[in-house]
Write a protein that holds these residues in place. Structure first.
Motif, PDB file in Angstrom:
ATOM      1  N   ARG A  25       0.832  -1.208   0.000  1.00  0.00           N
ATOM      2  CA  ARG A  25       0.000   0.000   0.000  1.00  0.00           C
ATOM      3  C   ARG A  25       0.864   1.255   0.000  1.00  0.00           C
ATOM      4  NH1 ARG A  25      -5.640  -0.170   0.090  1.00  0.00           N
ATOM      5  NH2 ARG A  25      -5.066   1.736  -0.981  1.00  0.00           N
ATOM      6  N   GLY A  28      -2.436   7.027  -2.637  1.00  0.00           N
ATOM      7  CA  GLY A  28      -2.680   7.315  -4.045  1.00  0.00           C
ATOM      8  C   GLY A  28      -2.453   6.141  -4.974  1.00  0.00           C
ATOM      9  N   ASP A  29      -2.358   4.914  -4.422  1.00  0.00           N
ATOM     10  CA  ASP A  29      -2.047   3.764  -5.268  1.00  0.00           C
ATOM     11  C   ASP A  29      -3.234   3.240  -6.075  1.00  0.00           C
ATOM     12  OD1 ASP A  29      -3.535   2.379  -3.351  1.00  0.00           O
ATOM     13  OD2 ASP A  29      -1.786   1.393  -2.472  1.00  0.00           O
ATOM     14  N   GLY A  30      -4.450   3.689  -5.748  1.00  0.00           N
ATOM     15  CA  GLY A  30      -5.621   3.281  -6.512  1.00  0.00           C
ATOM     16  C   GLY A  30      -6.174   1.910  -6.158  1.00  0.00           C
ATOM     17  N   LEU A  31      -5.624   1.281  -5.123  1.00  0.00           N
ATOM     18  CA  LEU A  31      -6.151  -0.021  -4.710  1.00  0.00           C
ATOM     19  C   LEU A  31      -7.465   0.175  -3.949  1.00  0.00           C
ATOM     20  CD1 LEU A  31      -2.914  -1.840  -3.483  1.00  0.00           C
ATOM     21  CD2 LEU A  31      -4.135  -2.143  -5.647  1.00  0.00           C
ATOM     22  N   PRO A  32      -8.314  -0.856  -3.948  1.00  0.00           N
ATOM     23  CA  PRO A  32      -9.594  -0.732  -3.246  1.00  0.00           C
ATOM     24  C   PRO A  32      -9.425  -0.500  -1.747  1.00  0.00           C
ATOM     25  CG  PRO A  32      -9.503  -2.760  -4.560  1.00  0.00           C
ATOM     26  CD  PRO A  32      -8.149  -2.142  -4.604  1.00  0.00           C
ATOM     27  N   LYS A  33     -10.415   0.165  -1.163  1.00  0.00           N
ATOM     28  CA  LYS A  33     -10.398   0.423   0.280  1.00  0.00           C
ATOM     29  C   LYS A  33     -10.334  -0.910   1.022  1.00  0.00           C
ATOM     30  CE  LYS A  33     -12.878   2.773   3.927  1.00  0.00           C
ATOM     31  NZ  LYS A  33     -13.992   3.637   4.285  1.00  0.00           N
ATOM     32  N   ALA A  63       3.809   5.176 -11.146  1.00  0.00           N
ATOM     33  CA  ALA A  63       2.351   5.125 -11.025  1.00  0.00           C
ATOM     34  C   ALA A  63       1.907   5.137  -9.561  1.00  0.00           C
ATOM     35  CB  ALA A  63       1.822   3.878 -11.731  1.00  0.00           C
ATOM     36  N   ASP A  64       2.797   5.550  -8.667  1.00  0.00           N
ATOM     37  CA  ASP A  64       2.490   5.663  -7.238  1.00  0.00           C
ATOM     38  C   ASP A  64       2.094   4.340  -6.590  1.00  0.00           C
ATOM     39  OD1 ASP A  64       3.162   8.279  -6.753  1.00  0.00           O
ATOM     40  OD2 ASP A  64       1.173   9.048  -7.273  1.00  0.00           O
ATOM     41  N   THR A  65       2.742   3.257  -7.020  1.00  0.00           N
ATOM     42  CA  THR A  65       2.559   1.989  -6.318  1.00  0.00           C
ATOM     43  C   THR A  65       3.874   1.641  -5.623  1.00  0.00           C
ATOM     44  OG1 THR A  65       3.225   0.569  -8.163  1.00  0.00           O
ATOM     45  CG2 THR A  65       0.886   1.166  -8.035  1.00  0.00           C
TER      46      THR A  65
END
Length: 115
Positions: A25, A28-33, A63-65
């Motif tokens: 995590r 801003g990584d775009g993963l689901p809550k 990509a902010d991961t």
């Protein structure tokens, strides 16, 4: 003025590698809550697997991961030799990665704690 003859284009040494990237995590990584991370199945072009891994990790960081681990499964030919079943959609994505000299994220599987 004479034109210099065009040199024949050398065949590309690029190949496409199948990589499984585990990410943690990051804001801003775009993963689901509620996800604790994810696994990304990627197809990445490179002259060798090390280059494909470096390019994939660099792209994912942009990509902010937060890439944690990369497992390589080899080229299409190597996977076929090992008996992997590779469907037409996967083959198309591999060809696209080769044609575009790019990294394709083919699948994302988020991880969740079972608590």
């Amino acid at each position: 003025m004479t034109e210099t003859p065009k040199k024949p284009k050398k065949p590309s040494r690029q190949q496409v590698y199948t990589l499984l990237v585990q990410i943690g995590r990051k804001a801003g990584d775009g993963l689901p809550k509620g996800a604790t991370g994810a696994a990304l199945m990627c197809f990445a072009s490179g002259v060798d697997e090390a280059e494909a891994v470096r390019e994939t990790v660099a792209l994912l960081k942009q990509a902010d991961t937060a890439p944690l681990d990369v497992t390589g499964y080899g080229t299409l030919a190597e996977r076929e030799a090992e008996g992997h079943e590779i469907d037409d959609d996967e083959r198309e994505l591999m060809q696209r990665a080769l044609d575009e000299n790019s990294v394709i994220v083919a699948q994302m599987t988020p991880f969740f704690d079972k608590a």
